[in-house]
Design an enzyme around this catalytic site. Structure first.
Site, PDB file in Angstrom:
ATOM      1  N   ARG A 212     -29.634 -24.488 -11.585  1.00 32.21           N
ATOM      2  CA  ARG A 212     -28.585 -24.175 -10.604  1.00 32.21           C
ATOM      3  C   ARG A 212     -29.010 -22.994  -9.715  1.00 32.21           C
ATOM      4  O   ARG A 212     -29.338 -23.177  -8.544  1.00 32.21           O
ATOM      5  CB  ARG A 212     -27.271 -23.873 -11.351  1.00 32.21           C
ATOM      6  CG  ARG A 212     -26.035 -23.869 -10.456  1.00 32.21           C
ATOM      7  CD  ARG A 212     -25.825 -22.573  -9.686  1.00 32.21           C
ATOM      8  NE  ARG A 212     -25.728 -21.391 -10.532  1.00 32.21           N
ATOM      9  CZ  ARG A 212     -25.729 -20.158 -10.057  1.00 32.21           C
ATOM     10  NH1 ARG A 212     -25.830 -19.927  -8.764  1.00 32.21           N
ATOM     11  NH2 ARG A 212     -25.667 -19.133 -10.877  1.00 32.21           N
ATOM     12  N   ASP A 213     -29.067 -21.797 -10.273  1.00 31.96           N
ATOM     13  CA  ASP A 213     -29.403 -20.621  -9.461  1.00 31.96           C
ATOM     14  C   ASP A 213     -30.841 -20.747  -8.959  1.00 31.96           C
ATOM     15  O   ASP A 213     -31.160 -20.405  -7.823  1.00 31.96           O
ATOM     16  CB  ASP A 213     -29.244 -19.347 -10.310  1.00 31.96           C
ATOM     17  CG  ASP A 213     -28.957 -18.113  -9.476  1.00 31.96           C
ATOM     18  OD1 ASP A 213     -29.247 -18.120  -8.275  1.00 31.96           O
ATOM     19  OD2 ASP A 213     -28.451 -17.118 -10.031  1.00 31.96           O
TER      20      ASP A 213
ATOM     21  N   HIS B   6     -26.514 -10.935 -15.795  1.00 32.62           N
ATOM     22  CA  HIS B   6     -27.188 -11.854 -14.861  1.00 32.62           C
ATOM     23  C   HIS B   6     -27.948 -10.990 -13.848  1.00 32.62           C
ATOM     24  O   HIS B   6     -27.393 -10.573 -12.835  1.00 32.62           O
ATOM     25  CB  HIS B   6     -26.100 -12.702 -14.191  1.00 32.62           C
ATOM     26  CG  HIS B   6     -26.569 -13.710 -13.200  1.00 32.62           C
ATOM     27  ND1 HIS B   6     -26.621 -15.063 -13.464  1.00 32.62           N
ATOM     28  CD2 HIS B   6     -26.982 -13.594 -11.912  1.00 32.62           C
ATOM     29  CE1 HIS B   6     -27.035 -15.720 -12.404  1.00 32.62           C
ATOM     30  NE2 HIS B   6     -27.269 -14.844 -11.432  1.00 32.62           N
TER      31      HIS B   6
ATOM     32  N   HIS C  35     -30.911 -10.386 -11.184  1.00 34.73           N
ATOM     33  CA  HIS C  35     -31.991 -10.851 -10.310  1.00 34.73           C
ATOM     34  C   HIS C  35     -33.058  -9.752 -10.318  1.00 34.73           C
ATOM     35  O   HIS C  35     -32.765  -8.593 -10.607  1.00 34.73           O
ATOM     36  CB  HIS C  35     -31.453 -11.140  -8.904  1.00 34.73           C
ATOM     37  CG  HIS C  35     -30.674 -12.423  -8.867  1.00 34.73           C
ATOM     38  ND1 HIS C  35     -31.227 -13.611  -8.438  1.00 34.73           N
ATOM     39  CD2 HIS C  35     -29.406 -12.717  -9.242  1.00 34.73           C
ATOM     40  CE1 HIS C  35     -30.318 -14.577  -8.557  1.00 34.73           C
ATOM     41  NE2 HIS C  35     -29.207 -14.066  -9.028  1.00 34.73           N
TER      42      HIS C  35
ATOM     43  N   CYS D 242     -29.625 -16.326  -4.023  1.00 37.88           N
ATOM     44  CA  CYS D 242     -28.409 -16.878  -3.440  1.00 37.88           C
ATOM     45  C   CYS D 242     -28.608 -17.002  -1.942  1.00 37.88           C
ATOM     46  O   CYS D 242     -28.908 -16.017  -1.268  1.00 37.88           O
ATOM     47  CB  CYS D 242     -27.223 -15.961  -3.741  1.00 37.88           C
ATOM     48  SG  CYS D 242     -25.719 -16.564  -2.962  1.00 37.88           S
TER      49      CYS D 242
ATOM     50  N   ASN E 230     -34.199 -14.802 -10.370  1.00 33.20           N
ATOM     51  CA  ASN E 230     -33.571 -14.220 -11.563  1.00 33.20           C
ATOM     52  C   ASN E 230     -34.641 -13.698 -12.511  1.00 33.20           C
ATOM     53  O   ASN E 230     -35.813 -14.038 -12.384  1.00 33.20           O
ATOM     54  CB  ASN E 230     -32.807 -15.309 -12.331  1.00 33.20           C
ATOM     55  CG  ASN E 230     -31.585 -15.780 -11.594  1.00 33.20           C
ATOM     56  OD1 ASN E 230     -31.683 -16.553 -10.655  1.00 33.20           O
ATOM     57  ND2 ASN E 230     -30.425 -15.322 -12.013  1.00 33.20           N
TER      58      ASN E 230
END
Ligand code: HMG
Ligand code: MG
Length: 312
Positions: free
Chosen positions: A26-27, A220, A222, A253, A262
């Site tokens: 996803r990310d 989370h 990055h 993002c 990430n």
């Protein structure tokens, strides 16, 4: 040849086990400009699960015009099929339209995603913070009625590229509001990777003081400024046991300027394996998956561990 592994020297300050919440599909992929075929995405998820990642955030039911790469969310889930792993494959859902699509695809877990700052709420959700909380309320209510597990992300917890420093009290306020909707877990997003260890300790202490203990918090990070692993270790020392990471260090993002990849899952697994912390992940299988995905994307993985172990 067998890959080298770190020498295990237990670190008493860390938890005995950690759940890695994998966000690569996803990310990791949402920021890729070359469209990855749905079958490759599904295979990526399968390989990650086979490498021992128990939770894999699989895709996103956002407006496909906002994130074209993940427009095939339903197709990816259909390819994965009804294998009972739905609750282990959360998907991003911003609004009721997204939830309708996710429910139709048979998901078992969802994640809403708020912002600690007004500017990013506007840029990422086209809403004020207040309006986005209202939008999420219906999503969480209906998700809970449907028996889904619900995660709440909060972005820009450690700084915002437009607004600069973000007061800890402001972050705690948004976290509290999202958790009060009835979410099971909070994920603290350092969307642009600017946080440092003291900041991590301070935010976790403030959340604990507001009734959100580390047992309900994931982190989370990055890695824009190379701080993601240090910040993760700081959070683990404060009792956090859920860590978001992206295989190969993919990610970012599209709506946050200066958001890069990430924390790489391989770098995290290397550090935790060495410190004697159980993750359930097989580093060899993970590195092989990362190398395979890098091939699909046509460029080498930014993960240090992948580079060291594959000579790439
Ligand atoms: P909007 O334009 O305000 O939406 O976008 P709207 O409610 O006004 O609806 C406009 C049209 O979009 C309507 O269609 C809707 O049906 C459609 P029309 O009537 O015009 O034909 N629509 C949808 N279609 C499919 N699926 C949907 C959907 N919603 C509306 N879900 C919206 C508001 C929230 C939808 C938009 O801003 C959006 O999709 N944003 C998502 C952006 C995004 O995905 N960002 C990346 C993920 S967040 C992240 O990466 C950070 C994180 O990793 C943590 C960290 O690092 O900090 C989680
Ligand atoms: Mg992110």
């Amino acid at each position: 040849m067998r890959l080298p592994l770190p020498q295990v020297e237990p670190d008493a300050g860390l938890p005995s086990s950690v759940t890695i919440y994998e966000v690569g599909p996803r990310d990791g992929l949402q920021n890729e400009s070359t469209v990855v075929p749905a079958e490759v995405k599904a295979e990526f998820v399968r390989r990650l699960a086979a490498a021992g990642l128990s939770t894999v955030e699989t895709t996103s039911f956002v407006d496909p015009r906002w994130v074209p790469q993940l427009a095939d969310a339903a197709e990816v889930l259909a390819l994965l099929g009804d294998d009972g792993l739905g609750p282990r494959r959360p998907v991003l859902v911003p609004n009721e339209r997204g939830l309708d699509r996710a429910l139709e695809a048979g998901v078992g877990a969802v994640a809403i995603f708020g912002s600690a700052t007004e500017t990013f709420a506007q840029r990422n959700l086209n809403r004020t913070v207040e309006e986005s909380v209202a939008m999420f309320r219906a999503v969480v209510d209906r998700s809970r009625s449907a028996g889904l597990w619900v995660r709440a992300y909060v972005s820009m917890c450690f700084g915002d590229p437009w607004e600069g420093p973000v007061p800890v009290s402001q972050v705690v306020d948004v976290c509290r509001r999202l958790m009060d909707l009835g979410c099971d877990q909070l994920s603290l997003g350092d969307t642009i990777g600017v946080g440092t260890t003291g900041h991590v300790h301070r935010l976790l202490a403030a959340l604990d003081g507001a009734g959100i203990g580390p047992d309900r918090v994931g982190v989370h990070f990055h890695d824009t400024y190379g701080q993601a692993l240090a910040n993760t270790m700081a959070a683990l020392r404060d009792g956090v046991t859920v860590v978001d990471a992206s295989t190969g260090g993919l990610g970012g993002c599209p709506y946050a300027k200066s958001a890069t990849g990430n924390l790489a899952t391989e770098d995290l697994v290397w550090a935790l394996d060495g410190a004697g912390v159980e993750t359930g992940v097989d580093l060899d299988a993970l590195v092989a998956t990362s190398a395979w995905m890098a091939q699909q994307l046509g460029r080498p993985s930014p993960s240090n561990v992948v580079r060291a172990l594959t000579g790439g």
